[in-house]
Design an enzyme around this catalytic site. Structure first.
Site, PDB file in Angstrom:
ATOM      1  N   ASP A 185       0.817  -1.222   0.000  1.00  0.00           N
ATOM      2  CA  ASP A 185       0.000   0.000   0.000  1.00  0.00           C
ATOM      3  C   ASP A 185       0.846   1.266   0.000  1.00  0.00           C
ATOM      4  O   ASP A 185       0.452   2.290   0.544  1.00  0.00           O
ATOM      5  CB  ASP A 185      -0.978   0.006   1.188  1.00  0.00           C
ATOM      6  N   LYS A 192       2.120   1.755  -5.267  1.00  0.00           N
ATOM      7  CA  LYS A 192       2.780   1.182  -6.452  1.00  0.00           C
ATOM      8  C   LYS A 192       1.966   1.405  -7.716  1.00  0.00           C
ATOM      9  O   LYS A 192       2.516   1.656  -8.780  1.00  0.00           O
ATOM     10  CB  LYS A 192       2.971  -0.331  -6.291  1.00  0.00           C
ATOM     11  N   LYS A 226       0.096   3.793  -8.692  1.00  0.00           N
ATOM     12  CA  LYS A 226       0.309   5.120  -9.276  1.00  0.00           C
ATOM     13  C   LYS A 226       1.663   5.201 -10.002  1.00  0.00           C
ATOM     14  O   LYS A 226       1.766   5.767 -11.090  1.00  0.00           O
ATOM     15  CB  LYS A 226       0.268   6.156  -8.142  1.00  0.00           C
ATOM     16  N   GLY A 241      -4.449  -4.760  -3.941  1.00  0.00           N
ATOM     17  CA  GLY A 241      -5.399  -3.750  -4.390  1.00  0.00           C
ATOM     18  C   GLY A 241      -4.593  -2.536  -4.815  1.00  0.00           C
ATOM     19  O   GLY A 241      -4.026  -1.848  -3.975  1.00  0.00           O
ATOM     20  N   HIS A 242      -4.489  -2.319  -6.110  1.00  0.00           N
ATOM     21  CA  HIS A 242      -3.691  -1.194  -6.610  1.00  0.00           C
ATOM     22  C   HIS A 242      -4.632  -0.081  -7.062  1.00  0.00           C
ATOM     23  O   HIS A 242      -5.364  -0.235  -8.033  1.00  0.00           O
ATOM     24  CB  HIS A 242      -2.779  -1.658  -7.745  1.00  0.00           C
ATOM     25  N   THR A 252      -5.935 -11.832   3.869  1.00  0.00           N
ATOM     26  CA  THR A 252      -7.044 -11.206   3.147  1.00  0.00           C
ATOM     27  C   THR A 252      -8.136 -12.232   2.840  1.00  0.00           C
ATOM     28  O   THR A 252      -9.126 -11.897   2.186  1.00  0.00           O
ATOM     29  CB  THR A 252      -6.550 -10.597   1.832  1.00  0.00           C
ATOM     30  N   GLN A 282       1.985  -6.379  -2.761  1.00  0.00           N
ATOM     31  CA  GLN A 282       2.373  -6.362  -1.351  1.00  0.00           C
ATOM     32  C   GLN A 282       3.678  -5.554  -1.202  1.00  0.00           C
ATOM     33  O   GLN A 282       3.888  -4.637  -1.966  1.00  0.00           O
ATOM     34  CB  GLN A 282       2.511  -7.778  -0.773  1.00  0.00           C
ATOM     35  N   THR A 301      -8.626  -3.912  -0.782  1.00  0.00           N
ATOM     36  CA  THR A 301      -9.201  -5.226  -1.047  1.00  0.00           C
ATOM     37  C   THR A 301     -10.197  -5.627   0.039  1.00  0.00           C
ATOM     38  O   THR A 301     -11.269  -6.147  -0.245  1.00  0.00           O
ATOM     39  CB  THR A 301      -8.075  -6.282  -1.140  1.00  0.00           C
ATOM     40  N   LEU A 348       3.371  12.518  -0.056  1.00  0.00           N
ATOM     41  CA  LEU A 348       3.960  13.620   0.708  1.00  0.00           C
ATOM     42  C   LEU A 348       2.876  14.647   1.028  1.00  0.00           C
ATOM     43  O   LEU A 348       2.933  15.332   2.051  1.00  0.00           O
ATOM     44  CB  LEU A 348       5.096  14.258  -0.107  1.00  0.00           C
ATOM     45  N   GLY A 358      -0.227  13.889  -4.800  1.00  0.00           N
ATOM     46  CA  GLY A 358      -1.680  13.857  -4.957  1.00  0.00           C
ATOM     47  C   GLY A 358      -2.074  12.553  -5.626  1.00  0.00           C
ATOM     48  O   GLY A 358      -1.213  11.756  -6.019  1.00  0.00           O
TER      49      GLY A 358
END
Ligand code: IMP
Ligand code: MG
Length: 424
Positions: A15, A18, A20, A42-43, A130, A224, A300, A332, A415
């Site tokens: 989390d 990745k 993005k 869950g990307h 999960t 992960q 997820t 950030l 963002g």
């Protein structure tokens, strides 16, 4: 010239954002290969097409010129994949550019039952998996009893492997009454999977070798994070795959000598879903505020994520293990909204400071107390798109992370959107 191969993984417990970062590289990639894990991942990606949470589909799906391979090192769940592409198609995303490695391990409905039963047996909250059948599926791969994606193509092979597998599971869980433990459950299901998946299943290795020969741009996508690696992570609170850059190469089917860039994605603060040690965890009101600002809920499972300060000891361990060439620092903006940042350079353990991340024993990690801490005041950065425009404390914070890990910082997320990136 030869192919450009960029591997991207998470530096901590997943989390990190990745999705993005892979989405950024995928805009100019020929291939994205998902290397390990399954639909436990869950990307989250926000781009011109909308906001998406991808589970098994690689993050190159939004580039119509990019091929997306679900790699050999993954555990493939046909049920959730069929749902996932239906959702994408509903939103107008073309899913025809996906290939599934015929060698990948299958996640069967029985694995999900088994995951839940095993967690119950472990007691005391268990690992906090999960519940997607990931561990049981990898276990069957390693014991050589499981099915591969290719087995979907042939009823006799499928049933021939399934029967003894289910028998063994029924013997292990004699009290379980789930229909997923019986062969009947799978007869129609296999046929349905075959009809829906035949066009996607392929010998991905033959494809990959072709791309490597043709000077392509290949992105390897991890799932992960490093500290959830089955060998190097915080055992037993880990996932069942190899999440390091080395593991990604193996899972993707890319020879290590072909790698040109290894990118570690770190979040500006840390988070963890599931159980296990987390020395820099922020509890109480402060933790709640950071969780809300970052909307840190599992993509997820929707579980609230535990959040905390950026752990410098874990970051050094992870970057040395992965051999990163570059770091991407995400969120950030969230930390600047929070107003403060902290980094620890060591832990206090057994009455002494140490800079070493404890080996293989989560109970030691649970006793580590962060020490040697720097604090930073974080100001609003929402308008900033160039490193030199960041407030000086934020620059200092970023540089510190680069110094600790001995790795150059190449990307900073400020963002959610595709454009909200500082490229250095
Ligand atoms: P499993 O992968 O479902 O077996 O879960 C094992 C551990 O990994 C649990 O702590 C999960 O919360 C964690 N985990 C699995 N997938 C992810 C992910 O994509 N992001 C963050 N944590 C994950
Ligand atoms: Mg995630």
């Amino acid at each position: 010239m030869s192919a450009e191969v960029i591997a991207v993984n998470g530096g901590k417990w997943g989390d990190e954002g990745k999705g993005k970062i892979v989405d950024y590289f995928a805009q100019s990639a020929d291939v994205v290969i998902r290397a390990q894990g399954g639909d436990n991942a869950g990307h989250t990606i926000k781009n011109g097409n909308g906001k998406f949470v991808l589970h098994q589909v690689p993050s190159g799906i939004f580039n119509p010129d990019c091929l997306n391979i679900i790699g050999t090192g993954t555990v493939f769940n046909p049920v959730s994949f069929i749902n996932e592409i239906a959702n994408l198609q509903e939103k107008g995303i073309d899913a025809s550019n996906i290939r599934i490695s015929s060698r990948a391990a299958l996640v069967l409905p029985v694995h999900i039952i088994e995951d839940k039963l095993r967690e119950k047996q472990r007691g005391n909250g268990g690992i906090g998996t999960t519940n997607r059948g990931i561990g049981p599926s990898y276990t069957d791969r390693t014991s050589r009893d499981g099915l591969s994606v290719a087995d979907i193509n042939d009823l006799d092979t499928f049933m021939g492997k399934l029967k003894p597998l289910l028998k063994r599971k029924r013997d292990s869980y004699p009290d379980a009454e789930n229909q997923e433990l019986h062969t009947d459950y799978y007869e129609d299901l296999r046929g349905q999977w075959f009809l829906e998946l035949e066009e996607y299943i392929t010998d991905s290795q033959a494809l990959i070798i072709k791309y490597l020969r043709h000077d392509s741009k290949i992105v390897i996508e991890g799932a992960q994070g490093t500290l959830l690696d089955k060998d190097y992570g915080t055992l037993p609170y880990v996932t069942s795959s190899s999440t390091t850059i080395g593991g990604l190469l193996q899972g993707a089917g890319i020879p290590p000598s072909a790698l040109t860039q290894a990118i570690g994605v770190f979040k500006a603060y840390d988070s963890r879903v599931g159980n296990g040690g987390f020395p820099t965890e922020l509890k109480g009101e402060e933790g709640d505020r950071l969780r809300e600002l970052g909307q840190e809920y599992g993509a997820t499972t929707n579980r609230p994520r535990r959040v905390g300060w950026f752990d410098g000891v874990a970051a050094l361990y992870s970057s040395q293990l992965n051999g990163y060439t570059d770091i991407a620092l995400t969120r950030l903006d969230t930390l600047s909204e929070f107003g403060e940042a902290q980094i620890n350079y060591s832990y206090f353990l057994n009455g002494e400071p140490t800079g070493i991340f404890p080996a293989n024993n989560n109970y030691t990690l649970e006793r580590c107390i962060p020490c040697n801490i720097s604090k930073f005041e974080m100001k609003d950065i929402s308008w900033v798109r160039k490193f030199k425009d960041l407030p000086s404390e934020a620059q200092f914070y970023c540089n510190r992370i680069s110094q600790i890990t001995g790795t150059r910082l190449s990307l900073i997320g400020v963002g959610e959107g595709r454009e909200d990136l500082i490229i250095i």
